[in-house]
Design an enzyme around this catalytic site. Structure first.
Site, mmCIF file in Angstrom:
data_model
loop_
_atom_site.group_PDB
_atom_site.id
_atom_site.type_symbol
_atom_site.label_atom_id
_atom_site.label_comp_id
_atom_site.label_asym_id
_atom_site.label_seq_id
_atom_site.Cartn_x
_atom_site.Cartn_y
_atom_site.Cartn_z
ATOM 1 N N ASP A 187 0.833 -1.205 0.000
ATOM 2 C CA ASP A 187 0.000 0.000 0.000
ATOM 3 C C ASP A 187 0.869 1.258 0.000
ATOM 4 O O ASP A 187 1.665 1.467 0.923
ATOM 5 C CB ASP A 187 -0.899 -0.011 1.241
ATOM 6 C CG ASP A 187 -2.143 0.835 1.060
ATOM 7 O OD1 ASP A 187 -2.174 1.642 0.132
ATOM 8 O OD2 ASP A 187 -3.081 0.677 1.851
ATOM 9 N N ASP A 188 0.732 2.080 -1.039
ATOM 10 C CA ASP A 188 1.354 3.412 -1.111
ATOM 11 C C ASP A 188 2.869 3.380 -1.226
ATOM 12 O O ASP A 188 3.547 4.326 -0.805
ATOM 13 C CB ASP A 188 0.979 4.262 0.110
ATOM 14 C CG ASP A 188 -0.483 4.684 0.101
ATOM 15 O OD1 ASP A 188 -1.220 4.235 -0.788
ATOM 16 O OD2 ASP A 188 -0.879 5.457 0.994
ATOM 17 N N CYS A 245 -6.384 3.692 -3.566
ATOM 18 C CA CYS A 245 -6.498 2.300 -3.106
ATOM 19 C C CYS A 245 -7.633 1.525 -3.760
ATOM 20 O O CYS A 245 -7.412 0.502 -4.413
ATOM 21 C CB CYS A 245 -6.679 2.281 -1.592
ATOM 22 S SG CYS A 245 -5.329 3.031 -0.680
ATOM 23 N N LYS A 291 -5.448 -6.061 3.970
ATOM 24 C CA LYS A 291 -6.386 -4.961 3.744
ATOM 25 C C LYS A 291 -7.337 -5.258 2.592
ATOM 26 O O LYS A 291 -6.918 -5.639 1.509
ATOM 27 C CB LYS A 291 -5.588 -3.683 3.454
ATOM 28 C CG LYS A 291 -6.426 -2.474 3.096
ATOM 29 C CD LYS A 291 -5.530 -1.265 2.879
ATOM 30 C CE LYS A 291 -6.307 -0.076 2.353
ATOM 31 N NZ LYS A 291 -5.452 1.119 2.152
ATOM 32 N N HIS A 318 -10.659 -3.047 1.737
ATOM 33 C CA HIS A 318 -10.991 -1.705 1.234
ATOM 34 C C HIS A 318 -11.808 -1.743 -0.057
ATOM 35 O O HIS A 318 -11.595 -0.953 -0.969
ATOM 36 C CB HIS A 318 -9.720 -0.877 1.021
ATOM 37 C CG HIS A 318 -9.997 0.597 1.064
ATOM 38 N ND1 HIS A 318 -9.058 1.548 0.732
ATOM 39 C CD2 HIS A 318 -11.128 1.290 1.390
ATOM 40 C CE1 HIS A 318 -9.580 2.751 0.858
ATOM 41 N NE2 HIS A 318 -10.836 2.614 1.253
ATOM 42 N N HIS A 321 1.158 2.300 4.111
ATOM 43 C CA HIS A 321 0.143 3.326 4.275
ATOM 44 C C HIS A 321 0.223 3.918 5.688
ATOM 45 O O HIS A 321 0.625 3.247 6.625
ATOM 46 C CB HIS A 321 -1.232 2.695 4.030
ATOM 47 C CG HIS A 321 -2.349 3.676 3.881
ATOM 48 N ND1 HIS A 321 -2.867 4.375 4.944
ATOM 49 C CD2 HIS A 321 -3.058 4.063 2.790
ATOM 50 C CE1 HIS A 321 -3.850 5.152 4.523
ATOM 51 N NE2 HIS A 321 -3.986 4.991 3.212
ATOM 52 N N ASP A 342 -0.044 -0.618 -4.900
ATOM 53 C CA ASP A 342 -1.402 -0.320 -5.368
ATOM 54 C C ASP A 342 -1.517 1.080 -5.952
ATOM 55 O O ASP A 342 -2.450 1.367 -6.693
ATOM 56 C CB ASP A 342 -2.422 -0.506 -4.235
ATOM 57 C CG ASP A 342 -2.251 0.521 -3.128
ATOM 58 O OD1 ASP A 342 -1.159 1.112 -3.009
ATOM 59 O OD2 ASP A 342 -3.214 0.734 -2.359
ATOM 60 N N LYS A 382 0.516 10.289 -5.085
ATOM 61 C CA LYS A 382 -0.697 9.495 -4.909
ATOM 62 C C LYS A 382 -1.939 10.378 -5.104
ATOM 63 O O LYS A 382 -1.990 11.516 -4.661
ATOM 64 C CB LYS A 382 -0.709 8.900 -3.503
ATOM 65 C CG LYS A 382 -2.006 8.213 -3.124
ATOM 66 C CD LYS A 382 -1.989 7.738 -1.685
ATOM 67 C CE LYS A 382 -3.326 7.128 -1.305
ATOM 68 N NZ LYS A 382 -3.335 6.614 0.079
#
Length: 747
Positions: A52-53, A90, A144, A146, A237, A295, A313
């Site tokens: 993530d990120d 995301c 995760k 989401h 994240h 992601d 992002k």
């Protein structure tokens, strides 16, 4: 004779042994060369690691200051995907991974799914784990989600996963597993299958998720069924909560945010090392495919880095959509190389189903391609273009909401845009000198002096050494001529420098220099110009001023809307036939982005478009701010810009906008956007549901809508805000002025 017979027998046995060894060697070589055949007979175990990120510059093989030895080794022994694209945030990336379809085909074009929103993946659409399960796979997810959870049919276990352990919302505390939607609405978010997993507080989530993944590998028999494991780590994240031992590795970094972010990347590296060790230990590795992917791009102002790519992002610049990814597998035919094949996150659906010998005939409308030959063998990618997105709700708010951002801009710079000259009346010009001296300037109307009241003390008149005739000789507007009182007021004021927001003449050197260095695309206005399309296509790169004028005549102009890149002049220009074609093909105020071959087109508001150097992360803004900024400050903006064109192959950092020089390419890509838009479904972005409050569900985020209730009262189509448009306009105007002041003061 017995001795001779014994000798002959010994020689014969040696010949047989050597022949046996050579036969075994041939069989081993044949097995090594026939790995793809074994792969077809025994579908591989698929391990997908989703981070993530993580930004483009947040991995060791792109940036040696980031300590990721495991990831570097796996990537070096596999295939690095250096032309791989994801979505900028995301939910869209995760939805496209699991469905193989663009956002415009799932109704998730706008933003993310918030915790209180009654939204999730479409019911009728099959997913990657469902398709793999039909092919005989055991499917598991850790980490995760989401992708919505307002009803039970939205949960991972109802979308194709046999088991699930992780969080349902978008951001969770790494130790307490608390998740907040706003400041006051918080709840516990850790789930085991369809129940709340209480009692894990204090355990670091990256470690906890890795332990669960290893437990799945231990309990599953690799010889019985192939395995699909999606390890969707919450890291890196926010919130930035790395364990202290990892922070010590980056003790020399000056930026605290960067130090913590890098430490969290190292926790991911250790997690992957432990996972690969388990794959080897429990017999999965030799017949496995390991995929590592982020992601979306990183957020530089909280420690991430996309350098040298542009943007961050949440934007459609390369920094937001070009992802870090690699594939590691003993089944790769060509390993230890870098792939520049064009790939997108939607391609994993058909690619992995193909590896699993599954059937995609029931998965209609896939936007992905089977890119395994491009990855494994180095063949040409079947993908030629990528639709990054079309988001009609992100259209500048002036048109749908009725807010006039032109007025907001006027309010920010009233002297330059719309000077208000009232009828002559008593005017008092207060000049504060030591906070005590007050002067009164008398106004005159029709050559008559207004008498002062005798019962009040009059302040001393402001005396000037210049004669009124000299002031009258200066150029002035018609309103100034009709109002002699303004002459005296002009004398009273000290001469000051020209404001940044004041318009300059078209012949001023400062305007011609700045405006020619930043090409812009213009919106159409009605005109009688007879310029042709071919003339626009022949705009020269060596004549920026001339091409700027030509394009203004070709594509017209429009008033500013929203936070956009602007040019420095607002003079309306006539349009040509090309401008009519542009407006007829596509509304360029809509946020959209597309990649076709080497070309990338962005329309509307692509998002924050700066290049953020690593050494400046979370540090005081310095000279680099002016050096690297691409957007003209708001107080200099007067004409809207809503089209950008880049040759990504030649200009991967998006520093040279070619929308003026290649209007023919602009038209072609706008046509592709229009083609995709005809296949889009309505945006599904419902309002928040108060029934989701965790306080109503024992303090945890859980599904809150029954299936029957959802069928009867499901929201349909585009969510329209119910608040007063007037209030929204005032709020937008307030934040616009606030942002203008911050930017003009260099934050």
């Amino acid at each position: 004779m017995p001795t001779a017979a014994l000798t002959a027998l010994l020689l014969l046995s040696l010949d047989v042994l050597s022949a046996h060894r050579s036969t075994a060697g041939l069989k081993r070589q044949q097995n090594d060369t026939d790995l793809p055949r074994d792969e077809k007979k025994n579908p591989p175990h698929i391990i997908f690691i989703l981070i993530d990120d993580q930004g483009f510059n947040d991995i060791g093989y792109h940036n040696p200051t980031i300590k990721t030895p495991t990831l570097d080794k796996l990537a070096a022994e596999g295939v690095k995907l250096e032309n791989y694209y994801v979505q900028p945030i995301c939910t869209p990336s995760r939805s496209q991974l699991l469905t193989g379809r663009y956002q415009i085909h799932t109704g998730l074009q706008h933003s993310i799914i918030r915790s209180r929103q009654p939204s999730c993946l479409p019911r009728h659409m099959d997913t990657l784990p469902e398709t793999l399960r039909r092919a005989g796979y055991s499917t598991h997810m850790v980490g995760k989600w989401h992708l919505g959870f307002y009803r039970k049919s939205c949960l991972p276990t109802r979308k194709g996963f046999d088991t699930f352990f992780g969080s349902l919302t978008g951001s969770v505390d790494y130790y307490s597993y608390g998740s907040c939607d706003g400041q006051d609405l918080c709840g516990y978010d850790l789930h085991d299958n369809e129940g709340v997993a209480w009692g894990h507080e204090g355990k670091y989530s990256t470690t906890l998720f890795t332990q669960r993944a290893r437990k799945i590998l231990k309990n599953h028999d690799p010889a019985d069924k192939p395995l699909f494991l999606l390890l969707s780590l919450q890291a890196v994240h926010g919130p930035l909560q790395p364990p202290k031992p990892y922070v010590y590795l980056y003790r020399d970094m000056a930026s605290v945010a960067r130090r913590n972010f890098a430490a969290m990347v190292s926790t991911v590296d250790d997690a992957v090392r432990n996972l690969v060790y388990a794959l080897r230990k429990y017999g999965y590795y030799k017949n496995s495919v390991i995929i590592y992917s982020t992601d979306n791009g990183a957020q530089p102002f909280v420690g991430g880095s996309n350098w040298p790519l542009r943007g961050r992002k949440g934007t459609y610049w390369e920094g937001g959509v070009r992802g870090v990814a690699f594939v590691h597998s003993p089944l790769l035919k060509r390993r230890r190389r870098v792939s520049t094949a064009l790939l997108h996150i939607t391609d994993w659906f058909p690619t992995l189903v193909g590896l699993a010998e599954g059937n995609t005939s029931q998965s209609r409308g896939l936007d992905g391609f089977d890119v395994w030959p491009a990855i494994s063998e180095g063949k040409e990618s079947p993908r030629k273009e990528i639709l990054h997105n079309i988001d009609p709700l992100h259209k500048p708010p002036a048109e749908p909401s009725g807010c006039d951002h032109g007025e907001a801009e006027t309010a920010a710079a009233p002297k330059a845009r719309r000077p208000k000259i009232k009828k002559p009346k008593k005017r008092v010009l207060k000049l504060q000198q030591n906070q005590r001296s007050v002067f009164r300037v008398k106004n005159f109307k029709k050559k008559k002096v207004l008498k002062q009241k005798p019962n009040k003390k009059s302040a001393p008149e402001l005396k000037t050494t210049k004669k009124p005739k000299k002031i009258a000789a200066n150029p002035k507007t018609k309103s100034q001529k009709s109002n002699p009182g303004l002459k005296l007021q002009a004398k009273a004021q000290k001469p000051k420098r020209r404001s940044y927001s004041e318009p300059q003449s078209s012949g001023s050197p400062s305007e011609s220099k700045l405006s020619s260095s930043k090409p812009h695309l213009w919106r159409p206005l009605k005109t009688n110009s007879k310029r042709t399309t071919t003339q626009e296509q022949n705009l020269s790169l060596s004549e920026p001023a001339r091409s700027r004028t030509h394009l203004k005549q070709a594509l017209g102009s429009r008033q500013p809307l929203g936070y956009q890149n602007m040019s420095l002049t607002g003079t309306p220009k006539p349009k040509s036939r090309l401008a009519s074609h542009v407006s007829a093909v596509w509304d360029t105020s809509v946020q959209a982005a597309i990649r076709v071959g080497d070309w990338k087109l962005l329309t509307g508001d692509p998002g924050h478009g700066d290049w953020i150097p690593v050494q400046m992360l979370s540090a005081p803004v310095g000279p680099w701010w002016n050096l690297e900024r691409t957007m003209v400050p708001r107080y200099k903006q007067s004409v809207h810009k809503d089209v950008w064109l880049f040759n990504i192959t030649a200009d991967p950092y998006e520093r040279r906008d070619l929308s003026q020089q290649r209007p023919d390419v602009v038209l072609q890509l706008l046509g592709r956007l229009a083609f995709y838009n005809r296949t889009a479904v309505p945006v599904y972005f419902p309002p928040d549901d108060p029934r989701a409050d965790p306080d109503r569900h024992q303090g945890a985020w859980v599904p809150w809508v029954d299936e029957d209730d959802d069928k009867r009262g499901r929201h349909k189509g585009v969510y329209k805000k119910e608040r007063s448009v007037k209030k929204l306009c005032k709020l937008e105007s307030f934040f616009l002025k606030l942002n203008t002041g911050m930017m003009s003061n260099r934050i």
